[in-house]
Design a protein around this motif. Structure first.
Motif, PDB file in Angstrom:
ATOM      1  N   UNK A   1       6.665  63.633 -67.021  1.00 26.56           N
ATOM      2  CA  UNK A   1       8.330  63.977 -67.003  1.00 26.56           C
ATOM      3  C   UNK A   1       8.327  65.109 -66.574  1.00 26.56           C
ATOM      4  N   UNK A   2       7.031  65.634 -66.769  1.00 26.55           N
ATOM      5  CA  UNK A   2       7.470  67.495 -66.059  1.00 26.55           C
ATOM      6  C   UNK A   2       8.084  67.891 -65.049  1.00 26.55           C
ATOM      7  N   UNK A   3       8.152  67.237 -64.227  1.00 23.46           N
ATOM      8  CA  UNK A   3       8.375  67.189 -62.666  1.00 23.46           C
ATOM      9  C   UNK A   3       9.177  65.684 -62.734  1.00 23.46           C
ATOM     10  N   UNK A   4       9.203  64.318 -63.129  1.00 25.81           N
ATOM     11  CA  UNK A   4       9.600  63.442 -62.638  1.00 25.81           C
ATOM     12  C   UNK A   4      11.017  62.920 -63.750  1.00 25.81           C
ATOM     13  N   UNK A   5      11.686  63.004 -63.322  1.00 26.28           N
ATOM     14  CA  UNK A   5      13.489  62.114 -64.003  1.00 26.28           C
ATOM     15  C   UNK A   5      12.898  60.889 -64.285  1.00 26.28           C
ATOM     16  N   UNK A   6      12.826  60.769 -64.977  1.00 24.03           N
ATOM     17  CA  UNK A   6      12.528  58.410 -65.000  1.00 24.03           C
ATOM     18  C   UNK A   6      14.084  58.476 -64.926  1.00 24.03           C
TER      19      UNK A   6
ATOM     20  N   UNK B   1      13.109  57.403 -59.961  1.00 22.48           N
ATOM     21  CA  UNK B   1      12.590  56.120 -59.829  1.00 22.48           C
ATOM     22  C   UNK B   1      13.672  55.122 -58.948  1.00 22.48           C
ATOM     23  N   UNK B   2      13.426  54.502 -58.403  1.00 19.62           N
ATOM     24  CA  UNK B   2      13.739  53.531 -58.057  1.00 19.62           C
ATOM     25  C   UNK B   2      13.139  52.420 -58.340  1.00 19.62           C
TER      26      UNK B   2
ATOM     27  N   UNK C   1       1.918  58.576 -57.664  1.00 15.48           N
ATOM     28  CA  UNK C   1       3.263  58.390 -57.749  1.00 15.48           C
ATOM     29  C   UNK C   1       4.146  58.552 -56.343  1.00 15.48           C
ATOM     30  N   UNK C   2       4.318  57.486 -55.623  1.00 14.29           N
ATOM     31  CA  UNK C   2       4.858  57.505 -54.023  1.00 14.29           C
ATOM     32  C   UNK C   2       6.729  56.779 -54.433  1.00 14.29           C
ATOM     33  N   UNK C   3       7.598  57.336 -54.404  1.00 12.67           N
ATOM     34  CA  UNK C   3       8.879  56.935 -54.951  1.00 12.67           C
ATOM     35  C   UNK C   3      10.260  57.242 -53.556  1.00 12.67           C
ATOM     36  N   UNK C   4      10.738  56.809 -54.220  1.00  6.04           N
ATOM     37  CA  UNK C   4      12.082  56.994 -53.059  1.00  6.04           C
ATOM     38  C   UNK C   4      12.852  58.084 -53.187  1.00  6.04           C
ATOM     39  N   UNK C   5      12.492  58.696 -53.690  1.00  3.30           N
ATOM     40  CA  UNK C   5      12.986  60.477 -54.221  1.00  3.30           C
ATOM     41  C   UNK C   5      11.785  61.401 -54.295  1.00  3.30           C
ATOM     42  N   UNK C   6      10.685  61.012 -55.284  1.00  2.82           N
ATOM     43  CA  UNK C   6       8.987  62.018 -55.276  1.00  2.82           C
ATOM     44  C   UNK C   6       8.175  61.717 -54.849  1.00  2.82           C
TER      45      UNK C   6
END
Length: 552
Positions: free
Chosen positions: A308-313, A317-318, A346-351
């Motif tokens: 959560x320090x870098x990722x807004x769940x 997240x997608x 974490x490999x996501x659509x936005x990050x």
């Protein structure tokens, strides 16, 4: 009869009647003896067992030499034994023992000398068991005269047998030191420690009370549950030596009993560090997707706190985003204790994000050494403004005059002055309060919180992700205030501290030798994330079940 004699081997013919006579005389006895001329000490005695008749009587026959039937039988047995070694001339056989020997008259002495001897089995049938030692030879004066002893026995050796023969095994057991063994006790329904200690541990009531008083956590002995167990040692008298109580697989207490009472020491077991790798796909909320991989609630909470320090769940997240988590824990008795997240990707659509824990400071960094805990600015604004009221737990209230703690720092500034985030974080609350006016609360990545009161206008909403230096509000004079200013608070562990004196984190990026050491340490962890394999235990699952979208 003659036909029978002619059909037998020569030696059997010679022995037929002597052997039959011997069996007739001695066959009713259980154990028989014959002497291989024992008076002259020329041969060892052979022993055989002779089957007894159904009406045989128990006991050993008397072999006194003055009894004619037995003496005659012994002589016959001796002659039978001699026949097994060399032929016995017919002339030496008594007339009463021969039925008809005319068939033997034609044999010359040469043929008789070449007569076959009995085989070993036949010889033993003709030999009755050896002497019963000195008892049957009591009448032989020469043997008695020759008897002697060659052992020189000292007084010290004789003294060893004053109390009777020595039982070797018992003597060895007596010499071995007593070694107490650990025994286990399992609590049954209705058990109480006070009664159990008196019945099984050899303790008195006062000793039980002293032990309970010495225990840091006496409830381990007073609040028993069926199935609980502990271990103990007893001395040779059956009294308590030591007691081992475990609160869990890792921690417990060791109680030792001595002359001065009981002593209690802490037990802490060290486990074997074991790594487990989990992989999953976001389907619904991130927390549920992570838990579906097999991560425990504690591990999911730590993982969420790291990301959560870098990722807004909620925003970043997608569905279909993939993640991998490397977890280390201490394995004790098959149970994983104290789990620690070592690395996550974490490999996501936005990050896309990869983080590794640094063992030196227990913080997470990117593979390039960039820290998740950026620098924290001392002031939440640009420029210089006068401090109108410092942090003061014993400040007098300007209106009432009473002591009213001031748990923040006030800066006098015109309404509408930009207020900036001192560090990265997320907006936790935006509201309006009668006394505080319009306000904002931000939770930062390093665990600190900041609060901003008496604002004229917030520029962010709840849940927004903010970065260091980003404008988040405009100062004002709302709520209960004596003039335009910014009330600024810093909270550590949810407790207000002096924002101008509290130690704030500086830039935590790694460089030089520290960066090189971190990258060497991170190499196997990154390899595990990439290959999906660890050096120890691999737990790899996928979260495929659909779940409704919601906040983590």
């Amino acid at each position: 009869m003659m036909r029978i004699l002619r059909s037998l081997p020569r030696t059997h013919k010679l022995l037929l009647l002597p052997v039959a006579t011997m069996v007739t005389v001695l066959g009713a006895h259980k154990i028989l003896t014959a002497v291989e001329d024992a008076r002259h000490d020329r041969a060892d005695q052979d022993t055989v067992l002779v089957p007894l008749d159904a009406d045989a009587k128990p006991g050993v026959p008397s072999l006194a030499l003055d009894r004619a039937p037995v003496t005659e039988a012994i002589q016959l047995a001796s002659r039978a034994r001699d026949a097994t070694r060399e032929p016995v001339p017919v002339s030496q056989l008594s007339a009463s023992e021969i039925v008809d020997v005319s068939a033997l008259a034609g044999q010359d002495e040469a043929d008789a000398a070449r007569a076959p001897r009995l085989d070993e089995g036949a010889r033993h049938l003709a030999v009755v068991i050896g002497t019963v030692a000195s008892g049957m030879l009591a009448g032989n004066e020469r043997l008695v005269a020759d008897a002697t002893s060659y052992e020189d026995i000292s007084e010290d050796e004789l003294a060893l047998f004053d109390d009777g023969p020595i039982a070797l095994e018992e003597e060895i057991d007596a010499d071995e030191p007593y070694v107490p063994e650990w025994r286990a006790y399992t609590v049954a329904s209705g058990d109480t420690f006070a009664i159990m200690a008196q019945e099984h541990l050899g303790m008195g009531y006062s000793e039980v009370m002293a032990l309970l008083e010495a225990m840091p956590e006496s409830e381990l002995l007073t609040q028993w549950r069926v199935g609980d167990h502990f271990e103990y040692q007893l001395d040779e008298q059956g009294e308590l030596l030591a007691l081992r109580l475990m609160k869990n697989a890792r921690e417990g207490y060791l109680v030792e009993r001595g002359d001065d009472g009981v002593e209690v020491a802490d037990i802490e077991r060290a486990g074997e560090a074991t790594q487990r790798l989990y992989a999953g796909t976001v389907s619904g909320s991130f927390a549920r997707s992570a838990q579906a991989t097999g991560l425990t609630s504690a591990e999911v909470a730590e993982l969420s706190h790291v990301l959560e320090k870098k990722l807004d769940f909620r925003r970043d997240t997608r569905r279909g985003d993939r993640f991998q988590v490397l977890v280390e824990s201490d394995l004790i008795d098959g149970e994983h204790l104290d789990p620690r997240v070592l690395a996550v990707s974490y490999a996501g659509a936005r990050m896309d994000l990869t983080l590794v824990r640094n063992a030196e400071d227990n913080r997470f960094y990117t593979p390039d050494g960039e820290s998740l805990d950026p620098a924290f600015d001392r002031y939440p604004f640009a420029g210089h403004y006068r401090m109108s009221s410092p942090f003061n737990p014993r400040r007098h209230h300007p209106v009432t005059g009473r002591i009213s703690p001031h748990k923040g720092t006030d800066f006098a500034m015109p309404s509408g002055t930009p207020v900036n985030a001192p560090a990265d974080g997320r907006v936790e609350r935006v509201g309006n309060h009668p006394a505080a006016g319009r306000y904002i609360v931000v939770r930062h990545d390093n665990g600190y919180k900041t609060r901003y009161l008496h604002l004229s206008r917030p520029l962010v909403s709840r849940g927004d992700r903010v970065t260091r230096g980003e404008r988040i509000a405009l100062s004002g004079n709302t709520g209960r205030s004596t003039g335009p200013h910014l009330h600024y608070e810093v909270l550590v562990n949810n407790r207000q501290v002096d924002a101008m004196k509290v130690e704030l984190p500086e830039s935590q990026g790694l460089s030089g030798e520290a960066l090189a050491a971190f990258q060497r340490q991170a190499e196997p962890m990154l390899a595990a994330l990439e290959s999906g394999e660890t050096g120890t235990v691999v737990a790899r699952t996928e979260a495929e079940a659909d779940a409704p979208d919601d906040e983590s």
